[in-house]
Design an enzyme around this catalytic site. Structure first.
Site, short mmCIF file in Angstrom:
data_model
loop_
_atom_site.label_atom_id
_atom_site.label_comp_id
_atom_site.label_asym_id
_atom_site.label_seq_id
_atom_site.Cartn_x
_atom_site.Cartn_y
_atom_site.Cartn_z
N GLU A 178 54.16 45.49 32.79
CA GLU A 178 52.75 45.12 32.83
C GLU A 178 51.96 45.54 31.47
O GLU A 178 51.09 44.66 31.36
CB GLU A 178 52.08 46.34 33.89
CG GLU A 178 50.87 46.30 34.40
CD GLU A 178 51.00 45.10 35.36
OE1 GLU A 178 51.58 44.22 35.61
OE2 GLU A 178 49.56 44.79 35.56
N ASP A 179 52.57 46.20 30.99
CA ASP A 179 51.69 46.45 29.41
C ASP A 179 52.34 46.18 28.11
O ASP A 179 51.70 46.27 27.16
CB ASP A 179 51.77 48.21 29.43
CG ASP A 179 50.72 48.69 30.61
OD1 ASP A 179 50.20 48.06 31.24
OD2 ASP A 179 51.13 49.93 30.72
#
Ligand code: MN
Length: 719
Positions: A76-77
């Protein structure tokens, strides 16, 4: 802050055969990928996933779960991809990390109050593997522990409230009691630190006041059990501050009345000993009525097992006692997680349990016991695998059955939204109305005032609400169209027979046709269930129709009759041999203004075709049969001719009504209408219209072409 070595030691403490290499690789990978990222507290970001991994190691989770925890924010990051993770850590871990990322993505949605239960179900439904949820809960726990990193108090409160409403109950549901208590306490501190403080002080006071009371009770219980030859471990435990607070709220108790703060736990080896111990305790102390619960013979839905009882102890004090085995104790703290760890120890390879799903696991726990009292709760868990949860633009979480489409969603919002739906955006993208919604989708319905439900929707909607609304609308719409058509047919027959049409006349024969209102009769005539002439005859039984050989139905009549409403008026055609029979071709329906040609047909006289009629090709080889003809003076008598149109229109409710309205508005009078083909999207119809001449028909064609629902309209050119 925990480091790599400490984490490895932690795992080694319960898993001696464990190979630290994969933990080391995951650690290095997370550190590299999160490089340059920092937490709100200023710490390097990678410390967070390592702490999350440590929480799970504390729960003795398997290596896959711990590796997943270390990598849980990389998809996600960071620039990490699923393929990359799969290559480096295997499919199992890649799938787990992917699962956690899915939960992270919907985590940003704010839901409150009533929505919380749906959101919890959504999270459960999306976590196909229970380990995904465990990582997410551990992630939340670490974020709660470090919440003071956020300067923004509102943000802190929002996260704490969400934790209390969603994540703590979720931990409870899957039986991770230890996590539930810590989450609640951390959230309580943010949301109501004053109350928490007051309870803490009161607990300190009571502890000092009753110094030794707990020890006395433990000693007393211990000696009773020893005499009965039961080996047991007894400990006194303070209730959590949040549970005390909740009880105070619920029972409206003031701090001063707060005395019932201790709970005692008796832990033994076997189930038999549990019941034995219970008997010993009840024989020494009077039990408080209504407080006895046997969750060993009937476990809670989340798998929790224990015997609960409250007795009047020494010094007439109420004491709560929980009796359980060591295994139950472990499970009560760790819930499904405990079961997972325990199972893994039994099995040599993780591959065997790859297809592990939280639901199956939960069911298994329940099945191991005798029939649980709240089996219903259990079936409910199974049920919501049959459901999807989607967000409205306002952030409301709507529960839909599996397979639901944007149309179902629209009707679930409001029947008007359903009726007016023209399109849908799913996650901000325009999507077909028959798209199956997925968990966590955000659905935005586009409406238009002029839109009506389409019959095609019925093919893919799954909810009863949507289906019944669509059906109802179409029924009404169709009935309206048929009624209009039927009324026009009756008016025509009245005119033909020389009567004025009145509603009243039709009103008089309702009973005969088992109709409740005139509209029923019209609709039946329009849909062909009743013959217009039969209705006419019912009204005027004595009337004798002059035409001897009457056509059997309205449709035949139109094709059999010579064209034109004013059939008595002669149609002058120049160029014909006097005395020769003449009729107009039914394939092309010539109109004054058309260029025409006569074809001599043996025994039938002359048939008049338009010059571009496709049927003429048949006579190309017999030029002797062709006759030059043209329209004579006065041939354009009003409504003396029938023009035929082939029309294709999109299959929408109300379409037929629109078409008849357009034709009527342009002075056309429909004499016949036949549906030649129906598909899902389009209908083809043939319409015969009384017109004056070509110009008149062309006006009607132009008006029809300007009507949006009409895909094509052509004059019939033969065949
Ligand atoms: Mn995280």
């Amino acid at each position: 802050m925990i480091d790599q070595e400490q984490l490895v030691d932690q795992i080694k403490s319960y898993k001696t055969d464990f190979d630290p290499a994969i933990i080391e690789r995951a650690y290095d990978y997370a550190k590299k990928m999160h490089e340059g990222q920092t937490r709100a507290s200023g710490e390097p970001y990678y410390t967070h996933p390592v702490e999350v991994a440590s929480i799970l190691a504390g729960m003795k989770m398997d290596t896959g779960t711990i590796v997943t925890a270390i990598l849980h924010d990389t998809l996600e990051d960071t620039d990490a991809t699923y393929e990359d993770l799969e290559k480096q850590f295997g499919k199992e871990v890649a799938d787990l990390v992917n699962g956690v990322s899915k939960l992270t993505r919907i985590e940003s949605q704010t839901v409150e109050g009533k929505q919380a239960e749906n959101f919890r179900k959504l999270l459960l439904a999306m976590s196909e593997d229970i380990r995904v949820l465990l990582v997410k809960l551990a992630d939340r726990l670490h974020n709660m522990r470090t919440l003071q990193g956020f300067k923004d108090k509102d943000k802190q409160r929002r996260i704490a409230l969400e934790t209390l409403e969603i994540y703590a109950p979720l931990s409870e549901r899957i039986g991770v009691h230890q996590m539930k208590e810590e989450l609640e306490d951390l959230a309580f501190d943010v949301l109501n630190s004053e109350a928490r403080e007051s309870i803490t002080n009161r607990l300190d006071y009571l502890r000092k006041e009753g110094k030794g009371v707990a020890d006395t009770i433990i000693k007393e219980l211990q000696s009773h059990l020893k005499k009965a030859d039961i080996k047991a471990e007894i400990n006194g435990r303070e209730k959590t501050r949040y549970s005390i607070w909740k009880k105070m709220q619920r029972k409206n108790v003031a701090f001063e009345q707060l005395s019932d703060i201790m709970a005692f736990r008796i832990v033994m080896e076997s189930v038999e000993e549990c019941y034995h111990a219970l008997g010993v305790i009840h024989s020494h102390y009077p039990s408080v009525p209504g407080r006895f619960k046997d969750y060993i013979s009937t476990p809670k839905a989340n798998g929790y097992r224990s015997i609960h009882t409250t007795v009047m102890g020494p010094a007439q004090q109420r004491i709560e006692i929980q009796i359980r085995t060591r295994e139950m104790h472990y499970e009560a703290d760790l819930g499904v997680a405990a079961h997972w760890a325990y199972k893994e120890g039994e099995m040599p390879s993780l591959k065997d349990v790859k297809k592990y799903r939280w639901l199956r696991e939960l069911l298994e726990i329940l099945e191991q016991e005798q029939r649980p009292e709240d089996f219903w709760e259990n079936t409910k868990l199974e049920l919501f695998q049959e459901q999807v949860f989607v967000f409205s633009p306002k952030g409301d979480l709507i529960e839909m059955p599996n397979g639901a489409t944007p149309i179902d969603f629209a009707y679930a919002i409001h029947s008007d939204v359903g009726d007016r739906c023209v399109g849908a955006k799913i996650n901000s993208r325009i999507a077909p109305l028959n798209t199956k919604l997925a968990n966590g989708d955000q659905v935005d319905i586009i409406t238009a005032k002029t839109q009506n439900p389409s019959p095609t929707w019925e093919r893919f909607v799954v909810t009863g609400k949507a289906r019944s609304h669509i059906r109802k609308f179409i029924r009404n719409q169709q009935r309206g169209e048929y009624a209009t058509l039927g009324k026009a047919m009756l008016q025509k027959i009245f005119r033909q027979e020389g009567y004025d049409f009145t509603e009243k006349a039709v009103g008089g024969i309702l009973k005969k046709f088992k109709a409740e209102e005139s509209d029923d009769i019209y609709a039946k005539v329009g849909s062909g269930l009743l013959v217009a002439r039969d209705v006419f005859k019912a009204i005027f039984p004595a009337h004798k129709t002059e035409v001897a050989k009457r056509p059997s139905s309205e449709m035949d009549q139109a094709t059999m009759l010579r064209p034109g409403k004013n059939k008595d008026a002669p149609v002058p055609i120049k160029g014909l041999i006097p005395g020769m029979a003449m009729h107009f071709a039914r394939c092309c329906h010539p109109l004054p203004g058309d260029r025409i040609v006569g074809i001599v047909t043996t025994g039938k006289g002359v048939t008049i075709h338009t010059i571009d009629c496709e049927t003429l090709e048949t006579f190309a080889d017999t030029p002797e049969r062709w006759l030059d003809v043209s329209w004579g003076e006065g041939s354009d008598t009003p409504e003396a001719h029938v023009g035929r149109l082939n029309l294709t229109f999109s299959n929408e409710a109300g379409a037929l009504g629109t078409i008849t309205t357009v034709i009527a508005a342009n002075g056309g009078n429909i004499t016949n209408l036949k549906i030649t083909s129906r598909s899902v999207d389009f209908w083809d119809i043939v319409i015969d219209i009384y017109v004056n001449d070509t110009k008149h028909l062309n006006n009607i064609i132009a008006a029809l072409r300007a009507t949006p629902i009409i895909a094509s309209v052509e004059r019939s050119r033969g065949r």
